[in-house]
Scaffold this active site. Structure first.
Site, PDB file in Angstrom:
ATOM      1  N   ASP A 164      50.558  42.505  76.320  1.00  0.00           N
ATOM      2  CA  ASP A 164      50.748  42.533  75.084  1.00  0.00           C
ATOM      3  C   ASP A 164      50.219  44.066  74.211  1.00  0.00           C
ATOM      4  OD1 ASP A 164      50.291  42.347  72.062  1.00  0.00           O
ATOM      5  OD2 ASP A 164      48.542  40.858  72.322  1.00  0.00           O
ATOM      6  N   LYS A 172      42.501  31.915  73.222  1.00  0.00           N
ATOM      7  CA  LYS A 172      41.750  33.111  73.748  1.00  0.00           C
ATOM      8  C   LYS A 172      40.614  32.942  74.421  1.00  0.00           C
ATOM      9  CE  LYS A 172      43.637  35.912  70.736  1.00  0.00           C
ATOM     10  NZ  LYS A 172      44.387  37.041  71.372  1.00  0.00           N
ATOM     11  N   LYS A 222      55.584  42.108  68.915  1.00  0.00           N
ATOM     12  CA  LYS A 222      55.127  41.813  67.641  1.00  0.00           C
ATOM     13  C   LYS A 222      55.745  43.114  66.682  1.00  0.00           C
ATOM     14  CE  LYS A 222      50.482  40.662  69.242  1.00  0.00           C
ATOM     15  NZ  LYS A 222      48.951  41.015  69.514  1.00  0.00           N
ATOM     16  N   GLN A 232      50.002  39.155  65.260  1.00  0.00           N
ATOM     17  CA  GLN A 232      48.761  40.587  65.086  1.00  0.00           C
ATOM     18  C   GLN A 232      48.036  39.971  63.904  1.00  0.00           C
ATOM     19  OE1 GLN A 232      49.626  43.579  66.864  1.00  0.00           O
ATOM     20  NE2 GLN A 232      47.488  43.124  66.782  1.00  0.00           N
ATOM     21  N   GLU A 263      47.661  36.241  79.670  1.00  0.00           N
ATOM     22  CA  GLU A 263      48.178  37.575  78.887  1.00  0.00           C
ATOM     23  C   GLU A 263      46.924  38.345  78.770  1.00  0.00           C
ATOM     24  OE1 GLU A 263      49.881  36.567  74.934  1.00  0.00           O
ATOM     25  OE2 GLU A 263      48.777  38.388  73.929  1.00  0.00           O
ATOM     26  N   ASP A 300      44.978  34.235  76.537  1.00  0.00           N
ATOM     27  CA  ASP A 300      45.059  35.564  76.217  1.00  0.00           C
ATOM     28  C   ASP A 300      43.592  36.037  76.378  1.00  0.00           C
ATOM     29  OD1 ASP A 300      45.375  38.013  75.153  1.00  0.00           O
ATOM     30  OD2 ASP A 300      46.328  37.439  73.112  1.00  0.00           O
TER      31      ASP A 300
HETATM   32  C1  MUC Z   1      46.597  38.957  70.288  1.00  0.00           C
HETATM   33  O1  MUC Z   1      47.860  38.186  70.714  1.00  0.00           O
HETATM   34  O2  MUC Z   1      46.018  39.566  71.260  1.00  0.00           O
HETATM   35  C2  MUC Z   1      44.398  39.779  68.669  1.00  0.00           C
HETATM   36  C3  MUC Z   1      44.176  41.158  68.484  1.00  0.00           C
HETATM   37  C4  MUC Z   1      45.180  41.619  68.294  1.00  0.00           C
HETATM   38  O3  MUC Z   1      45.553  42.823  67.837  1.00  0.00           O
HETATM   39  O4  MUC Z   1      46.169  40.836  67.927  1.00  0.00           O
HETATM   40  C5  MUC Z   1      45.834  39.481  68.141  1.00  0.00           C
HETATM   41  C6  MUC Z   1      46.271  38.370  68.906  1.00  0.00           C
HETATM   42 MG    MG Z   2      47.464  39.307  73.015  1.00  0.00          MG
END
Ligand code: MUC
Ligand code: MG
Length: 367
Positions: free
Chosen positions: A242, A162, A266, A294, A217, A191
């Site tokens: 995403d 992240k 997702k 998620q 991402e 991400d």
């Molecule tokens: C992601 O890939 O973003 C964090 C917030 C969300 O909605 O999913 C996660 C993972």
């Molecule tokens: Mg994401």
């Protein structure tokens, strides 16, 4: 085969370690368990993980929309009528995770009724996926320690990091520390959850040019239309959309508009029926695909691997399937195990997993 009832049961399980990222943080899994009952006595299950900072849904809202709107729309239909269910739920705007959970519970009920695994019903390509672990914000040393633990205990060698903090050097230091500690054999991608601007993203990517990133991402918002297009055309790794692509139409718009070159699927937001549409579209457009997370519990993670393993394209890359490991407990009778960096489908019908009634009684919020 006829649907006789749809339950929406709120539950809450604390995380041992909260996950923090640019758009929010999660301390407690405040999810909604969905159970679809049929006149044969079959019960299909799935979970809805509300993410207010991503889709605007809340736990109370998911329960209310299922009980008041969706349940009456699907009761009386039979399990084969998945397209009718999809169309009826589609009459209501938004509410992706509430719709997805009903859809997946219907597929689970169908698999259990036919005594077939859902992954086989969907496509049956393989029975497992490599696992990617998502690392939330922390100091470099702590993020390296977590990655090393995941590698040593579970054999995981793919990590999503992240990013999206300011200054960008905070995150660059983490990615550099991970690359140095894990070596070139590890797969690393980042991400941003829309945390940076396009120019900050470009500066960060320049600083990480020697770190052999696999993907980037959602580094900046898709709503910054021109900036994002400019960024995507200037970086040399696939750019994953995403949260900007929760529907097939969004995938088309973002990809054809030059704002993404890869996508995250997702199941928590598109269920199995919607994820099939996104998958087929991605295949037609020639996109890289990652099965995303998620922040799912074990039930949600099983849904992701059930779908991901069903197709060649979705099983090619490691899927984000491990964040349930940070939860203090779960609802399943037999916990999922990640071995040798892989998560394998369970042999039973439907999703192949069952709920522990004592655990559900302990964590449900409505009695
Ligand atoms: C992601 O890939 O973003 C964090 C917030 C969300 O909605 O999913 C996660 C993972
Ligand atoms: Mg994401």
């Amino acid at each position: 085969m006829k649907i006789t009832g749809v339950e929406a049961i709120p539950f809450a399980i604390p995380y041992r370690k909260p996950l923090t990222f640019a758009s929010g943080e999660v301390h407690v899994a405040e999810h909604v368990l969905v159970r679809v009952h049929t006149d044969d006595g079959v019960v299909g299950i799935a979970e809805a993980p509300p993410r207010p900072f991503t889709y605007g849904e809340t736990q109370d809202g998911v329960v209310a929309v299922i009980r008041k709107i969706f349940a009456p729309q699907v009761i009386g239909l039979n399990l084969w009528q998945r397209e009718v269910i999809h169309a009826r739920l589609g009459r209501t705007v938004g509410n992706p995770v509430a719709k997805a959970a009903i859809d997946m519970a219907v597929w689970d009920a169908l698999g259990r009724t036919l005594d077939i695994q859902v992954t086989e019903l969907l496509g049956g390509y393989t029975d497992r996926m490599r696992v990617s672990h998502m690392l939330g914000f922390d100091e470099p040393a702590a993020m390296v320690a977590e990655a090393e633990k995941m590698r040593d205990v579970h054999g995981i060698t793919t990590f999503k990091v992240k990013v999206g903090r300011r200054p960008v050097e905070l995150d660059v230091a983490v990615v550099r520390a991970l690359r140095e500690a894990l070596g070139e054999g590890a797969e690393l991608y980042i991400d941003g959850n829309r945390g940076w601007t396009a120019s900050e993203s470009a500066a960060a990517m320049k600083q990480m040019a020697d770190l052999n990133l696999l993907f980037a991402e959602e580094l900046c918002p898709a709503d910054d239309v021109l900036g994002r297009r400019w960024l995507v055309s200037h970086i040399d790794v696939p750019f994953i959309a995403d949260e900007s692509v929760p529907t097939p139409a969004d995938v088309t718009r973002e990809v054809l508009g030059g704002s993404a070159t890869a996508i995250s699927i997702k199941t928590a937001r598109t269920g199995f029926t919607g994820s099939q549409r996104v998958h087929h579209l991605a295949e037609g457009l020639g996109l890289e695909v990652v099965m995303g997370n998620q922040i799912d519990s074990q039930l949600g993670s099983m849904c992701s691997v059930v779908f991901g393993a069903a197709y060649r394209l979705t099983s090619r890359r490691a899927g984000e399937l491990s964040n349930f490991l940070d939860m203090s407990d779960d609802l399943l009778t037999e916990p999922l195990e990640i071995c040798g960096g892989e998560l394998t489908i369970r042999p039973g019908a439907g999703l192949g997993v069952d709920l522990d009634p004592d655990k559900l009684a302990r964590y449900r919020q409505d009695i």
